[in-house]
Design a protein around this motif. Structure first.
Motif: not given
Ligand code: FES
Length: 106
Positions: A25, A44-47, A84, A86, A38, A40-42, A49
């Protein structure tokens, strides 16, 4: 430097370079690859990416851990090769990695 190729949903390929330890990512975002949101910035909280790992690379990249698997439930058009980006860290063994972009992110 390690190479990663991103193939868009219409088949356009773009190869960019990243460093060991960067996530796929991060490599995409730093090189302006479209399709990796991206949010959430990486963490693993948004999906947003989501990528599909190329069939030739699935075994090298490996299966997602449990927390990533849970988050993959939220992506559009999940497939066995979904990951993902990220959560994929670049290692020397991943030089030349190919990932495919989904039609759309969530
Ligand atoms: Fe949010 Fe990957 S950047 S899950």
């Amino acid at each position: 430097m390690l190479r990663v190729t991103f193939i868009s949903s219409v088949g356009t390929a773009r190869t960019v370079e990243g460093d060991v330890g960067q996530s796929v990512m991060e490599v995409a975002r730093r090189n302006g690859v479209e399709g990796i949101v991206a949010e959430c910035g990486g963490s693993c909280a948004c999906a947003t990416c989501h990528v599909y790992v190329d069939a030739d690379w699935v075994d090298v990249v490996g299966a997602p851990p449990a927390d990533e698997t849970d988050m993959l439930d939220f992506v559009f058009d999940r497939r066995p090769e979904s990951r993902l980006s990220c959560q994929i860290r670049l290692l020397p063994a991943l030089d030349g990695l190919i990932v495919h972009m989904p039609d759309r992110q969530n």
